[in-house]
Design a protein around this motif. Sequence first.
Motif, PDB file in Angstrom:
ATOM      1  N   MET A   1      15.462   3.962  14.494  1.00 15.20           N
ATOM      2  CA  MET A   1      14.662   4.662  13.663  1.00 15.20           C
ATOM      3  C   MET A   1      14.612   4.452  12.253  1.00 15.20           C
ATOM      4  SD  MET A   1      11.575   6.259  13.900  1.00 15.20           S
ATOM      5  CE  MET A   1      10.613   7.892  13.649  1.00 15.20           C
ATOM      6  N   PRO A   2      15.889   4.770  11.495  1.00 15.97           N
ATOM      7  CA  PRO A   2      15.832   4.225  10.101  1.00 15.97           C
ATOM      8  C   PRO A   2      15.046   3.026   9.765  1.00 15.97           C
ATOM      9  CG  PRO A   2      17.809   5.049  11.060  1.00 15.97           C
ATOM     10  CD  PRO A   2      17.293   4.744  12.318  1.00 15.97           C
ATOM     11  N   GLU A   3      15.547   2.017  10.306  1.00 13.08           N
ATOM     12  CA  GLU A   3      14.829   0.662  10.346  1.00 13.08           C
ATOM     13  C   GLU A   3      13.254   0.684  10.103  1.00 13.08           C
ATOM     14  OE1 GLU A   3      17.111   0.948  12.710  1.00 13.08           O
ATOM     15  OE2 GLU A   3      18.967   0.226  11.413  1.00 13.08           O
ATOM     16  N   LYS A   4      12.724   1.523  11.231  1.00 13.96           N
ATOM     17  CA  LYS A   4      11.369   1.545  11.240  1.00 13.96           C
ATOM     18  C   LYS A   4      10.789   2.228  10.047  1.00 13.96           C
ATOM     19  CE  LYS A   4       7.507   2.582  14.485  1.00 13.96           C
ATOM     20  NZ  LYS A   4       7.221   3.010  15.778  1.00 13.96           N
ATOM     21  N   ALA A   5      11.592   3.389   9.558  1.00 14.32           N
ATOM     22  CA  ALA A   5      11.117   4.174   8.520  1.00 14.32           C
ATOM     23  C   ALA A   5      11.097   3.440   7.281  1.00 14.32           C
ATOM     24  CB  ALA A   5      11.831   5.450   8.564  1.00 14.32           C
ATOM     25  N   LEU A   6      12.189   2.584   7.204  1.00 16.10           N
ATOM     26  CA  LEU A   6      12.018   1.852   5.753  1.00 16.10           C
ATOM     27  C   LEU A   6      11.099   0.607   5.881  1.00 16.10           C
ATOM     28  CD1 LEU A   6      15.914   1.338   5.547  1.00 16.10           C
ATOM     29  CD2 LEU A   6      14.421   2.631   3.986  1.00 16.10           C
ATOM     30  N   GLN A   7      10.830   0.133   6.984  1.00 15.66           N
ATOM     31  CA  GLN A   7       9.785  -0.830   7.167  1.00 15.66           C
ATOM     32  C   GLN A   7       8.166  -0.097   6.777  1.00 15.66           C
ATOM     33  OE1 GLN A   7      10.427  -2.323  11.120  1.00 15.66           O
ATOM     34  NE2 GLN A   7      11.836  -3.997  10.460  1.00 15.66           N
ATOM     35  N   ALA A   8       8.188   0.854   7.361  1.00 21.02           N
ATOM     36  CA  ALA A   8       6.853   1.677   7.117  1.00 21.02           C
ATOM     37  C   ALA A   8       6.782   2.003   5.689  1.00 21.02           C
ATOM     38  CB  ALA A   8       6.798   2.905   7.993  1.00 21.02           C
ATOM     39  N   LEU A   9       7.887   2.569   4.994  1.00 19.72           N
ATOM     40  CA  LEU A   9       7.937   2.776   3.544  1.00 19.72           C
ATOM     41  C   LEU A   9       7.386   1.685   2.837  1.00 19.72           C
ATOM     42  CD1 LEU A   9       8.162   4.645   1.096  1.00 19.72           C
ATOM     43  CD2 LEU A   9      10.617   3.930   1.188  1.00 19.72           C
ATOM     44  N   GLY A  10       8.134   0.554   3.137  1.00 16.61           N
ATOM     45  CA  GLY A  10       7.665  -0.957   2.420  1.00 16.61           C
ATOM     46  C   GLY A  10       6.174  -1.235   2.668  1.00 16.61           C
ATOM     47  N   GLU A  11       5.946  -1.079   4.011  1.00 15.82           N
ATOM     48  CA  GLU A  11       4.421  -1.208   4.189  1.00 15.82           C
ATOM     49  C   GLU A  11       3.263  -0.434   3.359  1.00 15.82           C
ATOM     50  OE1 GLU A  11       1.358  -1.486   7.917  1.00 15.82           O
ATOM     51  OE2 GLU A  11       3.486  -1.628   8.351  1.00 15.82           O
ATOM     52  N   ALA A  12       3.747   0.714   3.167  1.00 15.53           N
ATOM     53  CA  ALA A  12       2.792   1.905   2.407  1.00 15.53           C
ATOM     54  C   ALA A  12       2.905   1.460   0.822  1.00 15.53           C
ATOM     55  CB  ALA A  12       3.621   3.364   2.610  1.00 15.53           C
ATOM     56  N   ILE A  13       3.976   1.142   0.442  1.00 14.81           N
ATOM     57  CA  ILE A  13       4.018   0.431  -0.858  1.00 14.81           C
ATOM     58  C   ILE A  13       3.405  -0.848  -0.882  1.00 14.81           C
ATOM     59  CG2 ILE A  13       5.484  -0.469  -2.768  1.00 14.81           C
ATOM     60  CD1 ILE A  13       7.785   1.559  -1.574  1.00 14.81           C
ATOM     61  N   ARG A  14       3.311  -1.645   0.031  1.00 13.88           N
ATOM     62  CA  ARG A  14       2.599  -2.903  -0.340  1.00 13.88           C
ATOM     63  C   ARG A  14       1.119  -2.728  -0.043  1.00 13.88           C
ATOM     64  NH1 ARG A  14       5.164  -5.200   3.458  1.00 13.88           N
ATOM     65  NH2 ARG A  14       4.081  -5.019   5.171  1.00 13.88           N
ATOM     66  N   LYS A  15       0.716  -1.739   0.775  1.00 18.31           N
ATOM     67  CA  LYS A  15      -0.588  -1.561   0.730  1.00 18.31           C
ATOM     68  C   LYS A  15      -1.109  -0.878  -0.468  1.00 18.31           C
ATOM     69  CE  LYS A  15      -1.043  -1.536   5.902  1.00 18.31           C
ATOM     70  NZ  LYS A  15      -1.383  -0.463   7.022  1.00 18.31           N
ATOM     71  N   ARG A  16      -0.634   0.080  -0.776  1.00 17.74           N
ATOM     72  CA  ARG A  16      -1.141   0.730  -1.967  1.00 17.74           C
ATOM     73  C   ARG A  16      -1.138  -0.291  -3.214  1.00 17.74           C
ATOM     74  NH1 ARG A  16      -4.223   3.267  -4.901  1.00 17.74           N
ATOM     75  NH2 ARG A  16      -3.433   3.990  -6.670  1.00 17.74           N
ATOM     76  N   ARG A  17      -0.081  -1.294  -3.356  1.00 17.88           N
ATOM     77  CA  ARG A  17      -0.202  -2.273  -4.490  1.00 17.88           C
ATOM     78  C   ARG A  17      -1.523  -3.126  -4.221  1.00 17.88           C
ATOM     79  NH1 ARG A  17       1.701  -7.384  -4.219  1.00 17.88           N
ATOM     80  NH2 ARG A  17       2.895  -7.002  -2.579  1.00 17.88           N
ATOM     81  N   GLY A  18      -1.717  -3.341  -2.813  1.00 16.32           N
ATOM     82  CA  GLY A  18      -2.723  -3.974  -2.851  1.00 16.32           C
ATOM     83  C   GLY A  18      -4.126  -3.357  -3.163  1.00 16.32           C
ATOM     84  N   GLU A  19      -4.212  -1.961  -2.943  1.00 17.05           N
ATOM     85  CA  GLU A  19      -5.427  -1.359  -3.336  1.00 17.05           C
ATOM     86  C   GLU A  19      -5.653  -1.259  -5.140  1.00 17.05           C
ATOM     87  OE1 GLU A  19      -4.742   2.571  -2.169  1.00 17.05           O
ATOM     88  OE2 GLU A  19      -4.690   1.891  -0.040  1.00 17.05           O
ATOM     89  N   ILE A  20      -4.463  -1.858  -5.809  1.00 20.53           N
ATOM     90  CA  ILE A  20      -4.880  -1.817  -7.161  1.00 20.53           C
ATOM     91  C   ILE A  20      -4.900  -3.444  -7.708  1.00 20.53           C
ATOM     92  CG2 ILE A  20      -3.510  -1.553  -9.281  1.00 20.53           C
ATOM     93  CD1 ILE A  20      -1.793   0.569  -7.876  1.00 20.53           C
ATOM     94  N   ASP A  21      -6.029  -3.574  -8.186  1.00 25.53           N
ATOM     95  CA  ASP A  21      -6.575  -4.857  -8.470  1.00 25.53           C
ATOM     96  C   ASP A  21      -5.730  -5.607  -9.114  1.00 25.53           C
ATOM     97  OD1 ASP A  21      -9.135  -4.686  -7.328  1.00 25.53           O
ATOM     98  OD2 ASP A  21     -10.289  -4.144  -8.979  1.00 25.53           O
ATOM     99  N   GLY A  22      -5.285  -6.846  -8.521  1.00 26.01           N
ATOM    100  CA  GLY A  22      -4.162  -8.109  -9.262  1.00 26.01           C
ATOM    101  C   GLY A  22      -2.849  -7.392  -9.532  1.00 26.01           C
TER     102      GLY A  22
END
Length: 78
Positions: free
Chosen positions: A1-22
Amino acid sequence: MPEKALQALGEAIRKRRGEIDGLSQEGLADLAGMHRTYVSEIERGLRNPSYRNLVKLAAALDVSLSELVARAERIVGS
């Protein structure tokens, strides 16, 4: 489970970064005062960032830490 949580956190950061132009990983790293490879490893779920670094990332992404964690929790739950 910890690996999945870290992957989800990384995905959340990546998606939020993608919401910010450029906003690249390098740009996010600069805003947060981190190295680009460290941000890359967080986004890929390979690093477990400290609370201090999570606070810096949330601020750089212009979201609260609680919102960033909530986004990660929604990803884990899906």
